[in-house]
Design an enzyme around this catalytic site. Structure first.
Site, PDB file in Angstrom:
ATOM      1  N   TRP A  79     -54.971 -10.228 -48.240  1.00  0.00           N
ATOM      2  CA  TRP A  79     -55.648 -11.244 -49.063  1.00  0.00           C
ATOM      3  C   TRP A  79     -57.123 -11.333 -48.679  1.00  0.00           C
ATOM      4  O   TRP A  79     -57.998 -11.331 -49.530  1.00  0.00           O
ATOM      5  CB  TRP A  79     -54.956 -12.587 -48.819  1.00  0.00           C
ATOM      6  CG  TRP A  79     -55.264 -13.652 -49.842  1.00  0.00           C
ATOM      7  CD1 TRP A  79     -56.439 -14.249 -50.041  1.00  0.00           C
ATOM      8  CD2 TRP A  79     -54.362 -14.217 -50.781  1.00  0.00           C
ATOM      9  NE1 TRP A  79     -56.357 -15.157 -51.032  1.00  0.00           N
ATOM     10  CE2 TRP A  79     -55.073 -15.182 -51.525  1.00  0.00           C
ATOM     11  CE3 TRP A  79     -53.005 -14.024 -51.074  1.00  0.00           C
ATOM     12  CZ2 TRP A  79     -54.499 -15.936 -52.519  1.00  0.00           C
ATOM     13  CZ3 TRP A  79     -52.425 -14.785 -52.063  1.00  0.00           C
ATOM     14  CH2 TRP A  79     -53.167 -15.727 -52.793  1.00  0.00           C
ATOM     15  N   ASP A  82     -59.037  -8.222 -49.798  1.00  0.00           N
ATOM     16  CA  ASP A  82     -59.303  -8.239 -51.247  1.00  0.00           C
ATOM     17  C   ASP A  82     -60.449  -9.190 -51.590  1.00  0.00           C
ATOM     18  O   ASP A  82     -61.259  -8.925 -52.477  1.00  0.00           O
ATOM     19  CB  ASP A  82     -58.034  -8.658 -52.011  1.00  0.00           C
ATOM     20  CG  ASP A  82     -56.974  -7.575 -52.002  1.00  0.00           C
ATOM     21  OD1 ASP A  82     -57.320  -6.408 -51.727  1.00  0.00           O
ATOM     22  OD2 ASP A  82     -55.798  -7.897 -52.268  1.00  0.00           O
ATOM     23  N   GLU A  83     -60.525 -10.325 -50.918  1.00  0.00           N
ATOM     24  CA  GLU A  83     -61.612 -11.264 -51.178  1.00  0.00           C
ATOM     25  C   GLU A  83     -62.963 -10.649 -50.835  1.00  0.00           C
ATOM     26  O   GLU A  83     -63.940 -10.798 -51.576  1.00  0.00           O
ATOM     27  CB  GLU A  83     -61.406 -12.552 -50.364  1.00  0.00           C
ATOM     28  CG  GLU A  83     -60.290 -13.443 -50.911  1.00  0.00           C
ATOM     29  CD  GLU A  83     -60.152 -14.724 -50.115  1.00  0.00           C
ATOM     30  OE1 GLU A  83     -60.751 -14.820 -49.021  1.00  0.00           O
ATOM     31  OE2 GLU A  83     -59.446 -15.640 -50.583  1.00  0.00           O
ATOM     32  N   VAL A  84     -63.042  -9.924 -49.713  1.00  0.00           N
ATOM     33  CA  VAL A  84     -64.294  -9.283 -49.327  1.00  0.00           C
ATOM     34  C   VAL A  84     -64.677  -8.212 -50.323  1.00  0.00           C
ATOM     35  O   VAL A  84     -65.846  -8.102 -50.742  1.00  0.00           O
ATOM     36  CB  VAL A  84     -64.184  -8.679 -47.911  1.00  0.00           C
ATOM     37  CG1 VAL A  84     -65.442  -7.885 -47.578  1.00  0.00           C
ATOM     38  CG2 VAL A  84     -63.965  -9.777 -46.891  1.00  0.00           C
ATOM     39  N   ALA A  87     -66.002  -9.767 -53.396  1.00  0.00           N
ATOM     40  CA  ALA A  87     -67.350 -10.277 -53.159  1.00  0.00           C
ATOM     41  C   ALA A  87     -68.367  -9.155 -53.244  1.00  0.00           C
ATOM     42  O   ALA A  87     -69.452  -9.320 -53.811  1.00  0.00           O
ATOM     43  CB  ALA A  87     -67.421 -10.973 -51.808  1.00  0.00           C
TER      44      ALA A  87
END
Length: 1154
Positions: A79, A82-84, A87
């Site tokens: 998770w 994936d956020e990085v 971004a």
């Protein structure tokens, strides 16, 4: 950063972290610091609950900065990875991603094993960005957090500044694009220059340029700056580009530094340092920033001109010399703007197109709205404009102006939506008092909204621009806090839908409720935020109809926050015990069943300002209002059960200004109650009121109409501020005390219908302010004599319906300011003396005994410009000599008015300035052109077209022989047409010859034939080409007709008509006016040029006061009268037989033939 993302940013910082590593301790301290710094952040507290990943990826795109907290177990979470990666996809190079190395090193992160090689390369890029390392702060984690937040503030400021600069560059590019016109800006630039006194170089001026969003303030300032900078050695256009998230003190320091830097840059020589400055400040949102920038103003050199552009008037209050509110585009400019953006052509649209007019009215001249609407129409044909409401509701427009709403605080947002839903077009003071959250603290959210141009204060009322109204209605519809729909309200009251919670207002039109229904005891249960409750009826025809809402089990009403309570036909005998009126400001319970309001011992009514209990016929007890020290208006009209005003209660109302007790028929007397604040007291139709003893030191209007008073108390003389005293229809009043003459402020005294009043006291010239005296329907036997003729003399006097007066004393001619004299239906009046010179209307209709009028009828002023109307209708005994005097007065008055208008070159267009009507059977002989019937068609002789036409004398003989009903109103109209020899029309003029207006008079009976005579001026400022054509015309067509008040043609016959033309005099002698007359000339002047019909008569203002007219039966003998009656019968017979002319084959009258 991508433009699409930038356009929808909601958060300053998105926190990306591994909860297992940082959630306890570090993260909580970081979040606490962000809160203290007012930095809007997004943090995922729910990541362990399996939320959909797309939601968080969307939050990343909506955040300006992503703060990646890299911790030991960070790479174990797919998770977090994936956020990085998300971004990185949505960020550009720079500081939009900030890595934080928490208990890990850069080398540790580079060694992490990412499954996909491509993803690993992207992820490792994070380590190349300038980050913060916890190992640099080994002893204090708090210092580390503070450093992180400090760097975040710097990064946010930099990003926001770059964004503002980009916007500015785009705006500048548009400004310099010559193909994009700013409609109406040049005119506004000149207006701003006048405000700044640009024509006085030595004068220092500061002006605020304010207006609603989209009004073109910045465009105006930029054009003004570009046009004006060439006159100044120093010129600066300075914008506040610093981000909004920086702490205010640090921001102001940076703002001052930037301003001083720019100021030094343009002051690089000694000559420039001391020179005057042209400065424009734009994009400022905090008044303290401007104050800090100004400092002690020592840097403002004499002759400098400074403009502050703002969307909030409060930002410039107290800082500037003047304020320029940017006006909206006018109809022409708005149409051009809309057309330009819709079609690329500013001249293409037709303003008569209905849909376009709707758009123009909606945008009300706002350039931003017009351009947006124009773009919505781009590419559509006229047939597609039926979807115009789609454009009005377009989300793009709402988004443009929603930022104005978003910048409001919570009370301002609530007030904006409250006004939108409930209080549009209401009185400003009322709205401010009801809507403002607190009482008496000196602040006003209504003023705040007006300063920010979300509402408008127009003529004392709260209005709203259509754009803001649409926005407000849309925002209010997003929740159920303000209920206006009757179905929703009924369901809420019946508890079928739960609308409680935050409901602020309920407005229910009970005329829309088709079926009466019973409700439970607690329909408002849970509505703790309810402030406005209005259950009313819009059906004014039956205001006393039964209530549609019933409460068979009683009513619980524990609503502490209610400020506005309006309940038509309130069904209970008093308000519920649990109701607390401590916040109540406005209470309206008309046609209610209440006997009393509430128990006075347990309620605080200090905030109550307005109370309306009208037509509550069971009301007996006013004790609930005891202690209402702020009450200003109390309406008790029609409370027939109320027998007294308790002194101990009324004297606690120390702010009461208005008390209405009209038709309180049980009221017998008023004790000696002292209400010093009261200005208006209405006791009209309190038919049993016999004694009036109230002590009212500041009373201004006292209405005692229709009471049983037999006399006025002597203490009336102490009412020094009394302006209006009305005693209409006080039939038991036999006299007026002499002390009334001491009412030096009295301007209006009404004694109409006081049928037992036989005399009026000698006021000895004290009533210098008296303007209106109505004595109609009284029995006084002479006109009061002692009214002063000073600068503020009597202007209106009515003796209508008086059956006693036979003559009017000559002193009436000395009332130099008298404008209206009403003698209608004075049945025994036999004569009228010389009237005052400034009289505008004499109404002597129905004076059956009137036989004579004075000669001259009124004093004349040599510079007379006053319009006069004389009505002698139904004065059937008026002798022929008196009629000649009336005609003489009209002719002389016309001559003087023409001389005055011509002398002063006054601008008047086709208006009847003086006229008269009286019973008669012929058109006066001096009218040059005469004809039987309503139409005259004739040719002008050559000499008549050589001088400029400046006026017309008109006459119509109208038959009322077949009029059975009373006449409520009619007008005798005349249409003039000037034509060329070939019959082509040059000009058409219309005017009124005379008549009765239903607006000013009651219906009246007219039975005999009547003559209407008037003079109409045609003067204008300058002679136009059209005037020259009129003067050179050879044919004239004149048509008379009778029109009722509704504009419909009526069947009353015009038996005969006539006209004469008035020309400009020869040379420069403006005291002489050229008149056309009949060939015999005015009587007694027949020796003046009567041998030559081709020469006009010339009268001067130095002639005798009256011009007698012959050929009128001056002796009034029976033979002459019989002749005229036979002539009238012959004329009516001609019309009945279908002839429009007076003789065989429509021959002209003998005088016209000459």
């Amino acid at each position: 950063m991508q433009e699409s993302a930038m356009g929808q940013l909601k958060y300053s910082v998105f926190l990306c972290f591994r909860g297992e590593d940082v959630r306890v301790g570090f993260l909580s301290y970081l979040i606490g610091t962000l809160k203290r710094k007012s930095i809007k952040y997004y943090v995922d507290y729910e990541e362990t609950r399996g939320e959909v990943m797309e939601i968080f990826l969307q939050r990343i795109a909506e955040s300006r900065i992503v703060l990646v907290i890299l911790s030991p177990k960070f790479m174990e979470s797919d998770w977090c990875i994936d956020e990085v990666l998300k971004a990185l996809e949505t960020r550009e190079a720079g500081t939009s991603i900030i890595p934080v190395f928490y208990k890990v090193s850069v080398a540790d992160v580079k060694g992490w094993n990412i499954v996909k090689q491509g993803d690993r390369d992207k992820f490792i890029n994070v380590t190349k960005r300038l980050g913060l390392r916890s190992k640099d702060y080994p002893t204090s984690e708090a210092d580390f957090v503070n450093k992180i937040v400090e760097e975040l503030e710097k990064a946010l400021t930099k990003l926001e500044t770059e964004e503002e600069e980009n916007k500015s560059k785009m705006k500048q590019a548009v400004t310099t694009n010559t193909t994009m016109p700013f409609f109406g800006t040049n005119k506004r630039v000149k207006q701003l220059q006048e405000k700044l006194m640009m024509g006085i170089p030595t004068h220092t001026r500061l002006v605020g340029v304010v207006g609603m969003k989209g009004s073109g303030k910045t465009n105006l300032a930029e054009m003004f700056f570009e046009e004006g900078k060439c006159y100044f050695l120093r010129h600066l256009f300075f914008r506040d580009k610093i981000g909004k998230n920086m702490e205010s003190g640090a921001k102001r320091d940076l703002l001052v530094q930037q301003f001083q830097k720019n100021l030094l840059k343009i002051s690089n020589t000694e000559e420039k340092i001391n020179s005057k400055l042209l400065l424009v400040l734009d994009d400022f949102s905090d008044k303290e920033d401007i104050i800090c920038l100004f400092g002690d103003r020592g840097w403002i050199t004499p002759g400098s001109k400074i403009v502050i552009v703002a969307s909030d008037k409060s930002l410039v209050e107290g800082l500037v010399d003047d304020t320029y509110v940017v006006p909206g585009l006018n109809q022409k400019e708005g149409l051009a703007c809309l057309s330009y953006h819709a079609f690329g052509d500013a001249t293409r649209c037709d303003s008569d197109e209905g849909n376009l007019r709707t758009l123009l009215d909606y945008a009300r001249g706002n350039p931003l709205a017009l351009s947006t609407l124009g773009k919505e129409l781009y590419g559509r044909g006229n047939g597609q404009w039926v979807t115009i409401h789609e454009a009005l509701a377009n989300k793009n427009i709402q988004d443009l102006f929603k930022s104005c709403y978003d910048c409001l605080n919570r009370p301002q947002k609530d007030a904006f939506l409250d006004v939108t839903c409930f209080f549009i077009s209401q009185d400003h003071e009322f709205v401010k008092t009801v809507v403002d959250s607190s009482c008496g603290d000196g602040t006003s959210v209504i003023k705040d909204l007006a300063d920010k141009f979300l509402i408008e204060i127009t003529s004392g009322r709260v209005e709203m621009h259509g754009l803001m109204y649409t926005l407000g209605k849309y925002l209010a519809s997003q929740n159920q806090w303000r209920l206006l729909n009757q179905q929703d309200i009924i369901q809420a009251l019946e508890k079928k839908l739960d609308f409680a919670g935050a409901v602020r207002g309920i407005f229910l039109d009970m005329s829309e409720v088709s079926v009466a229904r019973a409700l439970g005891q607690k329909p408002f249960h849970g509505m703790k935020e309810l402030r406005y409750l209005k259950l009313y009826t819009s059906c004014t025809r039956f205001p006393e109809s039964d209530s549609k809402l019933n409460f068979p089990e009683g009513l619980k009403f524990s609503l502490e926050k209610v400020r506005y309570l309006h309940w038509h036909k309130f069904p209970l005998m008093e308000l519920p015990e649990d109701f607390t009126p401590k916040n109540l400001v406005d209470l309206k319970l008309p046609y209610s069943n209440i006997i009393r309001l509430w128990d006075s011992s347990s309620n605080d009514v200090k905030n109550l300002r307005w109370v309306d209990l009208s037509h509550s016929i069971n009301l007996q007890d006013l004790s609930g209002l005891s202690g209402a020290g702020n009450l200003e208006r109390l309406n008790l009209e029609g409370c027939t059960g109320l027998k007294e005003l308790p002194k101990e209660i009324m004297e606690t109302m120390t702010s009461l200004l208005y008390l209405n007790m009209r038709s309180c028929t049980s009221l017998i007397s008023l004790r000696e109650i002292t209400i010093k604040s009261l200005k208006t007291l209405i006791l009209t139709n309190c038919s049993n009121l016999e004694k009036f003893q109230m002590i009212l030191e500041n009373i201004e209007a006292l209405h005692l109409d229709g009471t049983a008073l037999k006399e006025l108390p002597e203490s009336i003389k102490d009412r020094k501020k009394l302006v209006k005293l009305s005693l209409k229809d006080c039939t038991k009043l036999a006299s007026v005390p002499d002390s009334v003459g001491k009412l030096q402020a009295l301007g209006e005294l009404i004694l109409s219908g006081c049928s037992n009043l036989r005399s009026f006291p000698d006021v000895k010239g004290n009533m210098k302010m008296l303007r209106i005296l109505l004595l109609d329907g009284t029995a006084i036997n002479q006109v009061p004599q002692a009214f002063p003729s000073g600068s503020n003399g009597l202007q209106r006097l009515s003796l209508r319906g008086n059956l006693v007066i036979q003559t009017i004393q000559a002193h009436i001619g000395q009332l130099f300011h008298l404008k209206f004299l009403d003698l209608q239906d004075c049945k025994n009046l036999t004569s009228i003396p010389v009237l005052p010179p400034n009289l505008q209307c004499l109404d002597a209709h129905g004076c059956e005994s009137l036989t004579t009028v004075a000669n001259p009828l009124a004093f004349l002023n040599l510079t007379d410009q006053i319009r006069t109307t004389l009505r002698f209708s139904q004065c059937n005994n008026l002798d022929e000599v008196s009629k000649s005097y009336i005609i003489s007065y009209i002719q002389k008055k016309s001559q003087l008015m023409s001389s005055a208008f011509n002398r002063y070159s006054l601008s008047y267009v086709m208006e009847s300035y003086t006229g008269a009507c009286f019973p008669g059977c012929h058109v006066p002989e001096w009218f040059r052109y005469q004809e039987h019937g309503p139409v005259i068609e004739t040719e002008l002789r050559r000499h008549e077209s050589e001088n400029r036409l400046i006026g017309l004398d008109l006459c119509a003989l109208v038959s009322f022989q077949h009029c059975q009903d009373q006449i409520s109103g009619f007008h005798v109209k005349c249409t003039f047409e000037f034509k060329n020899a070939d019959g082509s029309l040059i000009r058409r003029l219309r005017c009124t010859v005379g008549g009765f207006s239903g607006t000013w008079t009651e219906p009246r009976k007219v039975e005999s034939d009547h003559v209407f005579v008037s003079y109409t001026s045609l003067l204008e400022d300058q002679e136009t080409e059209e005037d020259k054509k009129v003067c050179s015309s050879t044919k004239v067509s004149v048509k008379f007709e009778v029109i009722d008040d509704a504009g419909e043609l009526v069947t009353r016959s015009v038996l005969k008509c006539g006209f004469s033309m008035v020309y400009e005099p020869e040379g420069t002698d403006h005291d002489k006016v050229s008149w056309e007359v009949g060939c015999d000339g005015p009587p007694n002047l027949a020796d003046q040029n009567t041998d030559d019909d081709d020469e006009p008569m010339s009268f001067t203002t130095q002639e005798a006061e009256v011009i007698p007219i012959d050929g009128q039966g001056s002796n009034g003998d029976d033979e002459s009268q019989q002749y005229h009656e036979e002539e009238c019968r012959a004329k009516r017979q001609c019309i009945k037989n279908g002839s429009s002319k007076g003789g065989p084959q429509g021959a002209l009258s003998p005088r016209h033939k000459r």
